[in-house]
Enzyme design. Structure first.
Site, PDB file in Angstrom:
ATOM      1  N   ASN A  25      50.247  58.145  45.074  1.00  0.00           N
ATOM      2  CA  ASN A  25      50.467  56.712  45.266  1.00  0.00           C
ATOM      3  C   ASN A  25      49.784  55.985  44.116  1.00  0.00           C
ATOM      4  O   ASN A  25      48.558  55.896  44.074  1.00  0.00           O
ATOM      5  CB  ASN A  25      49.868  56.267  46.614  1.00  0.00           C
ATOM      6  CG  ASN A  25      49.909  54.761  46.774  1.00  0.00           C
ATOM      7  OD1 ASN A  25      50.663  54.076  46.080  1.00  0.00           O
ATOM      8  ND2 ASN A  25      49.101  54.234  47.672  1.00  0.00           N
ATOM      9  N   LYS A  74      49.888  52.873  43.475  1.00  0.00           N
ATOM     10  CA  LYS A  74      49.543  51.484  43.813  1.00  0.00           C
ATOM     11  C   LYS A  74      50.061  50.553  42.713  1.00  0.00           C
ATOM     12  O   LYS A  74      51.127  50.781  42.171  1.00  0.00           O
ATOM     13  CB  LYS A  74      48.029  51.345  44.006  1.00  0.00           C
ATOM     14  CG  LYS A  74      47.446  52.425  44.912  1.00  0.00           C
ATOM     15  CD  LYS A  74      46.047  52.117  45.319  1.00  0.00           C
ATOM     16  CE  LYS A  74      45.482  53.300  46.093  1.00  0.00           C
ATOM     17  NZ  LYS A  74      44.515  52.936  47.081  1.00  0.00           N
ATOM     18  N   HIS A  90      51.303  51.485  54.408  1.00  0.00           N
ATOM     19  CA  HIS A  90      50.020  51.758  53.755  1.00  0.00           C
ATOM     20  C   HIS A  90      48.997  50.738  54.241  1.00  0.00           C
ATOM     21  O   HIS A  90      49.336  49.577  54.461  1.00  0.00           O
ATOM     22  CB  HIS A  90      50.175  51.700  52.232  1.00  0.00           C
ATOM     23  CG  HIS A  90      48.972  52.241  51.521  1.00  0.00           C
ATOM     24  ND1 HIS A  90      47.843  51.487  51.324  1.00  0.00           N
ATOM     25  CD2 HIS A  90      48.713  53.468  51.004  1.00  0.00           C
ATOM     26  CE1 HIS A  90      46.936  52.241  50.705  1.00  0.00           C
ATOM     27  NE2 HIS A  90      47.446  53.440  50.504  1.00  0.00           N
ATOM     28  N   GLU A 126      46.848  49.093  52.785  1.00  0.00           N
ATOM     29  CA  GLU A 126      46.750  47.879  51.948  1.00  0.00           C
ATOM     30  C   GLU A 126      47.867  46.894  52.295  1.00  0.00           C
ATOM     31  O   GLU A 126      47.684  45.679  52.206  1.00  0.00           O
ATOM     32  CB  GLU A 126      46.771  48.271  50.460  1.00  0.00           C
ATOM     33  CG  GLU A 126      45.445  48.919  50.053  1.00  0.00           C
ATOM     34  CD  GLU A 126      45.531  49.931  48.921  1.00  0.00           C
ATOM     35  OE1 GLU A 126      46.549  49.963  48.210  1.00  0.00           O
ATOM     36  OE2 GLU A 126      44.563  50.701  48.762  1.00  0.00           O
ATOM     37  N   GLU A 151      45.438  58.290  56.862  1.00  0.00           N
ATOM     38  CA  GLU A 151      44.560  57.739  55.837  1.00  0.00           C
ATOM     39  C   GLU A 151      43.507  56.854  56.491  1.00  0.00           C
ATOM     40  O   GLU A 151      43.732  55.650  56.695  1.00  0.00           O
ATOM     41  CB  GLU A 151      45.378  56.898  54.849  1.00  0.00           C
ATOM     42  CG  GLU A 151      46.450  57.686  54.129  1.00  0.00           C
ATOM     43  CD  GLU A 151      46.761  57.089  52.758  1.00  0.00           C
ATOM     44  OE1 GLU A 151      46.681  57.842  51.784  1.00  0.00           O
ATOM     45  OE2 GLU A 151      47.044  55.890  52.676  1.00  0.00           O
ATOM     46  N   GLY A 183      39.991  54.836  48.539  1.00  0.00           N
ATOM     47  CA  GLY A 183      39.436  54.223  47.330  1.00  0.00           C
ATOM     48  C   GLY A 183      37.936  54.004  47.395  1.00  0.00           C
ATOM     49  O   GLY A 183      37.375  53.285  46.569  1.00  0.00           O
ATOM     50  N   SER A 203      40.504  59.358  49.229  1.00  0.00           N
ATOM     51  CA  SER A 203      39.587  59.922  48.231  1.00  0.00           C
ATOM     52  C   SER A 203      39.759  61.435  48.053  1.00  0.00           C
ATOM     53  O   SER A 203      38.771  62.162  47.906  1.00  0.00           O
ATOM     54  CB  SER A 203      38.134  59.564  48.558  1.00  0.00           C
ATOM     55  OG  SER A 203      37.975  58.156  48.553  1.00  0.00           O
TER      56      SER A 203
HETATM   57  C1  PEP Z   1      45.967  55.827  48.941  1.00  0.00           C
HETATM   58  O1  PEP Z   1      46.028  54.759  48.359  1.00  0.00           O
HETATM   59  O2  PEP Z   1      46.920  56.213  49.610  1.00  0.00           O
HETATM   60  C2  PEP Z   1      44.744  56.628  48.806  1.00  0.00           C
HETATM   61  C3  PEP Z   1      44.577  57.649  49.600  1.00  0.00           C
HETATM   62  O3  PEP Z   1      43.851  56.225  47.841  1.00  0.00           O
HETATM   63  P1  PEP Z   1      42.575  57.061  47.305  1.00  0.00           P
HETATM   64  O4  PEP Z   1      43.021  58.484  47.082  1.00  0.00           O
HETATM   65  O5  PEP Z   1      42.187  56.374  46.024  1.00  0.00           O
HETATM   66  O6  PEP Z   1      41.514  56.964  48.354  1.00  0.00           O
END
Ligand code: PEP
Length: 235
Positions: free
Chosen positions: A7, A9, A91, A93, A157, A163, A193
């Site tokens: 992803n 973003k 997601h 976000e 997630e 992040g 992460s």
């Molecule tokens: C994501 O945005 O789906 C995600 C898991 O981000 P990160 O790996 O940076 O935590």
């Protein structure tokens, strides 16, 4: 086979996406399914440069109607016309900054599946929901709006791990994945992460079917290393 999805973003416009895709197609990605989700403006170049490979291209969101007066939105039909393979929906976000509800996310998933896209539906609890012991309640609510489909996977997630550099322990991820599968029997990816140094232990969990990778997917070397971890685990 394990699925590793990137992803990106709101990173990598067309020029950077092109550079990444050209390099990615040269990597040995045997034994793992790989999907990249660039921003909308970089989808066309990604589709073009990954054509003839097994790497799928996904959008980061999708509208449920084929067309209409929905300023700023993109439909699954349009994505299909471009040669896009799938879409992420829900997601955290999108939920946090754009007020997307479970019902809205479910509509996006339904519309995309009906149009023939592969869909990754994201769910996950916040830090305070976990602290209050509400993790299962939240996950059940979020995942219950989806329907099983051969073209549908869930991404677990935990919001506190996205992040932040904080990763769920493999045991905690396994527990959440097993719970999610008891509600909806579909493959479940872990996101939050994921990095080359924790990918093996997360992917080794029996109910972790792959990973949705944010930050670490922006760098070719770290993303490729995570993909290789995915290839190793089920081989
Ligand atoms: C994501 O945005 O789906 C995600 C898991 O981000 P990160 O790996 O940076 O935590």
């Amino acid at each position: 086979m394990t699925l590793i999805a990137a992803n990106w973003k709101m990173y990598k416009g067309p020029a950077e996406a092109a550079e990444f895709c050209l390099a990615l197609r040269e990597q040995d990605l045997d034994g793992v399914n790989v999907v990249v989700a660039p921003p909308y403006v970089s989808l066309a170049v990604a589709v073009q440069l990954l054509a003839g490979t097994e790497i799928g291209v996904a959008a980061q969101n999708v509208h449920w109607e084929p067309e209409g007066a929905y300023t700023g939105e993109i439909s699954a039909t349009m994505l299909r016309e471009l040669g896009v393979y799938g879409a992420i929906v829900g997601h955290s976000e999108r939920r946090q900054y754009f007020g997307e509800t479970d019902e809205l996310v479910a509509s996006r998933a339904r519309g995309a599946l009906e149009a023939g896209l592969f869909v990754i539906g994201c769910v996950g609890e916040t830090e305070s929901e976990r602290a209050q012991g509400k993790t299962e309640e939240v996950l059940r609510r979020q995942v219950s709006v989806f329907e099983p489909d051969d073209n549908f996977v869930v991404a677990y997630e935990p919001v506190w791990a996205i992040g932040t550099g904080k990763t769920a322990t493999p045991e905690l991820a396994q527990e959440a994945h097993a719970f999610l599968k008891s509600v909806l029997d579909v493959p479940v990816l872990y996101g939050g992460s994921v990095k080359p140094d924790n990918a093996d232990s997360l992917l080794a969990q029996p109910d972790v079917d792959g990973a949705l990778v944010g930050g670490a997917s922006l760098d070719l070397e770290s993303f490729t290393e995570i993909c290789r971890a995915g290839a190793r685990i089920r081989s």
